[in-house]
Write a protein that holds these residues in place. Structure first.
Motif, PDB file in Angstrom:
ATOM      1  N   LEU A  68      42.797  41.022  35.039  1.00 19.10           N
ATOM      2  CA  LEU A  68      43.160  41.691  36.282  1.00 19.10           C
ATOM      3  C   LEU A  68      44.306  42.651  36.010  1.00 19.10           C
ATOM      4  O   LEU A  68      45.310  42.266  35.391  1.00 19.10           O
TER       5      LEU A  68
ATOM      6  N   ARG B 118      28.997  48.776  30.964  1.00 20.57           N
ATOM      7  CA  ARG B 118      29.570  47.961  32.014  1.00 20.57           C
ATOM      8  C   ARG B 118      28.552  47.787  33.134  1.00 20.57           C
ATOM      9  O   ARG B 118      27.646  48.606  33.296  1.00 20.57           O
TER      10      ARG B 118
ATOM     11  N   VAL C  23      28.141  46.158  37.306  1.00 18.87           N
ATOM     12  CA  VAL C  23      28.593  45.485  38.518  1.00 18.87           C
ATOM     13  C   VAL C  23      27.375  44.865  39.181  1.00 18.87           C
ATOM     14  O   VAL C  23      26.243  45.331  38.994  1.00 18.87           O
TER      15      VAL C  23
ATOM     16  N   PRO D 203      40.065  51.335  40.632  1.00 22.26           N
ATOM     17  CA  PRO D 203      39.272  50.224  41.180  1.00 22.26           C
ATOM     18  C   PRO D 203      37.790  50.333  40.830  1.00 22.26           C
ATOM     19  O   PRO D 203      37.133  49.301  40.628  1.00 22.26           O
TER      20      PRO D 203
ATOM     21  N   ASP E 135      36.540  51.119  38.142  1.00 17.14           N
ATOM     22  CA  ASP E 135      36.293  50.649  36.778  1.00 17.14           C
ATOM     23  C   ASP E 135      36.021  49.143  36.740  1.00 17.14           C
ATOM     24  O   ASP E 135      35.685  48.600  35.684  1.00 17.14           O
ATOM     25  N   THR E 136      36.179  48.478  37.859  1.00 22.13           N
ATOM     26  CA  THR E 136      35.924  47.045  37.928  1.00 22.13           C
ATOM     27  C   THR E 136      34.468  46.741  37.584  1.00 22.13           C
ATOM     28  O   THR E 136      33.552  47.309  38.187  1.00 22.13           O
TER      29      THR E 136
ATOM     30  N   GLN F  15      35.168  40.263  31.954  1.00 22.33           N
ATOM     31  CA  GLN F  15      35.403  40.814  33.285  1.00 22.33           C
ATOM     32  C   GLN F  15      36.675  41.654  33.297  1.00 22.33           C
ATOM     33  O   GLN F  15      37.728  41.202  32.832  1.00 22.33           O
ATOM     34  N   VAL F  16      36.564  42.838  33.857  1.00 19.85           N
ATOM     35  CA  VAL F  16      37.721  43.693  34.114  1.00 19.85           C
ATOM     36  C   VAL F  16      37.792  43.930  35.614  1.00 19.85           C
ATOM     37  O   VAL F  16      36.824  44.397  36.224  1.00 19.85           O
ATOM     38  N   THR F  17      38.937  43.601  36.203  1.00 20.22           N
ATOM     39  CA  THR F  17      39.136  43.789  37.631  1.00 20.22           C
ATOM     40  C   THR F  17      40.370  44.642  37.854  1.00 20.22           C
ATOM     41  O   THR F  17      41.458  44.295  37.371  1.00 20.22           O
ATOM     42  N   VAL F  18      40.191  45.752  38.549  1.00 19.79           N
ATOM     43  CA  VAL F  18      41.292  46.669  38.841  1.00 19.79           C
ATOM     44  C   VAL F  18      41.554  46.597  40.343  1.00 19.79           C
ATOM     45  O   VAL F  18      40.745  47.045  41.153  1.00 19.79           O
ATOM     46  N   SER F  19      42.693  46.017  40.691  1.00 24.07           N
ATOM     47  CA  SER F  19      42.989  45.790  42.088  1.00 24.07           C
ATOM     48  C   SER F  19      44.480  45.586  42.276  1.00 24.07           C
ATOM     49  O   SER F  19      45.158  45.046  41.392  1.00 24.07           O
TER      50      SER F  19
END
Length: 124
Positions: free
Chosen positions: A11, A38, A40, A88, A90-91, A119-123
């Motif tokens: 994250l 990637r 989603v 975001p 890029d999540t 997992q990559v989470t941009v938030s």
């Protein structure tokens, strides 16, 4: 045969950075082109970046060009994706992939081996 294991996901806040690693085992890594993709939920797996067997050629999706950098260290059997100025959008789950032969491809169907994803989470 090549086995791939991704790491480095997590994250991060918008504008931040992460570096993904893809550790490979198998005797053909140094002669294999590599790529990052990637995905989603509910969408197709999409191309992110690719690199030739010796690192001499690279390619990027337009959405990440100028922000992401793909590289590899054949002595360490490892590929990297440096991700800067993350957004975001890029999540996603990020996958590394390898294909027999030295030339990279932008198409996921052209790759022969895949990692399990990170997992990559941009938030905020």
């Amino acid at each position: 045969q090549v086995q791939l294991v991704e790491s480095g996901g997590g994250l991060v806040q918008p504008g931040g950075s992460l570096r993904l690693s893809c550790a490979a085992s198998g005797r053909t890594f140094s002669s294999s082109a590599m790529g990052w993709f990637r995905q989603v939920p509910g969408k197709e797996r999409e191309f992110v970046a690719a690199i030739s067997w010796n690192g001499g050629s690279t390619a990027y999706a337009s959405s990440v060009k100028g922000r992401f950098i793909i590289s590899r260290d054949n002595a360490k059997n490892t590929m990297y994706l440096q991700m800067n100025t993350l957004k975001p959008e890029d999540t996603a789950v990020y996958y590394c992939a390898a294909r027999d032969g030295g030339g990279y491809s932008l198409g996921s169907s052209e790759y022969d081996y895949w990692g399990q994803g990170t997992q990559v989470t941009v938030s905020s």
